[in-house]
Structure formats: structure tokens, C-alpha cells
Design a protein around this motif. Structure first.
Motif, short mmCIF file in Angstrom:
data_model
loop_
_atom_site.label_atom_id
_atom_site.label_comp_id
_atom_site.label_asym_id
_atom_site.label_seq_id
_atom_site.Cartn_x
_atom_site.Cartn_y
_atom_site.Cartn_z
N SER A 9 81.74 72.52 -16.83
CA SER A 9 82.36 72.23 -15.54
C SER A 9 81.45 72.68 -14.40
O SER A 9 80.86 73.76 -14.47
CB SER A 9 83.69 72.98 -15.46
OG SER A 9 84.13 73.10 -14.13
N TRP A 11 82.33 73.83 -11.71
CA TRP A 11 82.89 75.08 -11.16
C TRP A 11 82.40 76.29 -11.94
O TRP A 11 82.16 77.35 -11.36
CB TRP A 11 84.42 75.01 -11.14
CG TRP A 11 84.89 74.07 -10.08
CD1 TRP A 11 85.34 72.79 -10.24
CD2 TRP A 11 84.92 74.32 -8.66
NE1 TRP A 11 85.66 72.23 -9.03
CE2 TRP A 11 85.41 73.16 -8.04
CE3 TRP A 11 84.58 75.41 -7.87
CZ2 TRP A 11 85.56 73.05 -6.66
CZ3 TRP A 11 84.73 75.31 -6.49
CH2 TRP A 11 85.22 74.15 -5.91
N TRP A 12 82.24 76.16 -13.25
CA TRP A 12 81.69 77.26 -14.04
C TRP A 12 80.21 77.48 -13.70
O TRP A 12 79.76 78.62 -13.59
CB TRP A 12 81.86 77.01 -15.54
CG TRP A 12 83.24 77.35 -16.01
CD1 TRP A 12 84.20 76.47 -16.41
CD2 TRP A 12 83.82 78.65 -16.10
NE1 TRP A 12 85.35 77.15 -16.74
CE2 TRP A 12 85.14 78.49 -16.57
CE3 TRP A 12 83.34 79.93 -15.85
CZ2 TRP A 12 85.99 79.57 -16.78
CZ3 TRP A 12 84.19 81.01 -16.05
CH2 TRP A 12 85.50 80.82 -16.51
N GLN A 60 78.03 67.25 -8.69
CA GLN A 60 79.41 66.80 -8.79
C GLN A 60 80.33 67.36 -7.71
O GLN A 60 81.44 66.86 -7.55
CB GLN A 60 79.97 67.19 -10.16
CG GLN A 60 79.24 66.54 -11.31
CD GLN A 60 79.79 66.99 -12.64
OE1 GLN A 60 80.97 66.84 -12.90
NE2 GLN A 60 78.93 67.57 -13.47
#
Length: 112
Positions: A9, A11-12, A60
Motif C-alpha cells: 500500500s 500508505w505503508w 499513487q
């Protein structure tokens, strides 16, 4: 880019990049103006890795959101560890401001 990172992800990736920002900021302080080779090396490697992961996350995520979250994680981490490791002041006002940064990070994540 290693293939496994394409499955992670953004976000990770951004969270790890933010933690690495904390690492390089603290190791920069420990480098004493880049006069300590080990700390200078940690600073350079952590900074490179942090920027690299931020760049991958930016594929992204919107730049404004990702950059604000990245710097927010770095600011909160550096401020809290500065209190713990370097006996920097932990005033109510300072802690409140750190809390506001955390609220902003969470808001950006939730609104994305």
C-alpha cells in the motif's frame, strides 16, 4: 523497483518513509555537523531511503497529501524523540501542537 514493493500500500510506504525521516533527522543531530562518520552514514542512507519510498508512494497518492503526511510523521517523531532523548522541553503548548499535527495527519488519511 523490487516487485514486492508494487504490492505494498502506498500508505505503508509513506509511513515507513516518515519513520526514516525521523531516523535521518536524529542521526543528523548525532553526526555533530557531519563530523561523526557512522552517524553521517546513517543520515545519508536513511534520507535516501526515505526520499525513495516517498517517491514510490507519490505514484499513487496526491503530492500535497503525501508530502504533508511525510513531513508530519517526521516532525512528530523528531519532536517526541527530542523530548525523550535530548531532554527538550515537554510543555503543554508544545505537546498540544504535536497533537494538532497528528490530527492533521489523520485527517488527511481519512479524507483521501
Amino acid at each position: 523497483m523490487p516487485s514486492f514493493l508494487s504490492q505494498v500500500s502506498p500508505w505503508w510506504l509513506l509511513a515507513v518513509a516518515g519513520v526514516l525521516e525521523v531516523v535521518w533527522s536524529l542521526s543528523m543531530k548525532a553526526s555533530d555537523g557531519f563530523s561523526r562518520p557512522w552517524a553521517t552514514g546513517v543520515t545519508l542512507v536513511a534520507a535516501w531511503a526515505s526520499f525513495w519510498l516517498l517517491g514510490l508512494a507519490l505514484k499513487q497518492l496526491p503530492v500535497g497529501t503525501a508530502y504533508a503526511v511525510w513531513t508530519g510523521i517526521g516532525a512528530v517523531g523528531a519532536a517526541l524523540l527530542g523530548i525523550v532523548l535530548f531532554s527538550e522541553p515537554a510543555t503543554l503548548a508544545r505537546l498540544g501542537c504535536i497533537g494538532l499535527i497528528v490530527a492533521g495527519i489523520l485527517g488527511l488519511k481519512l479524507l483521501h
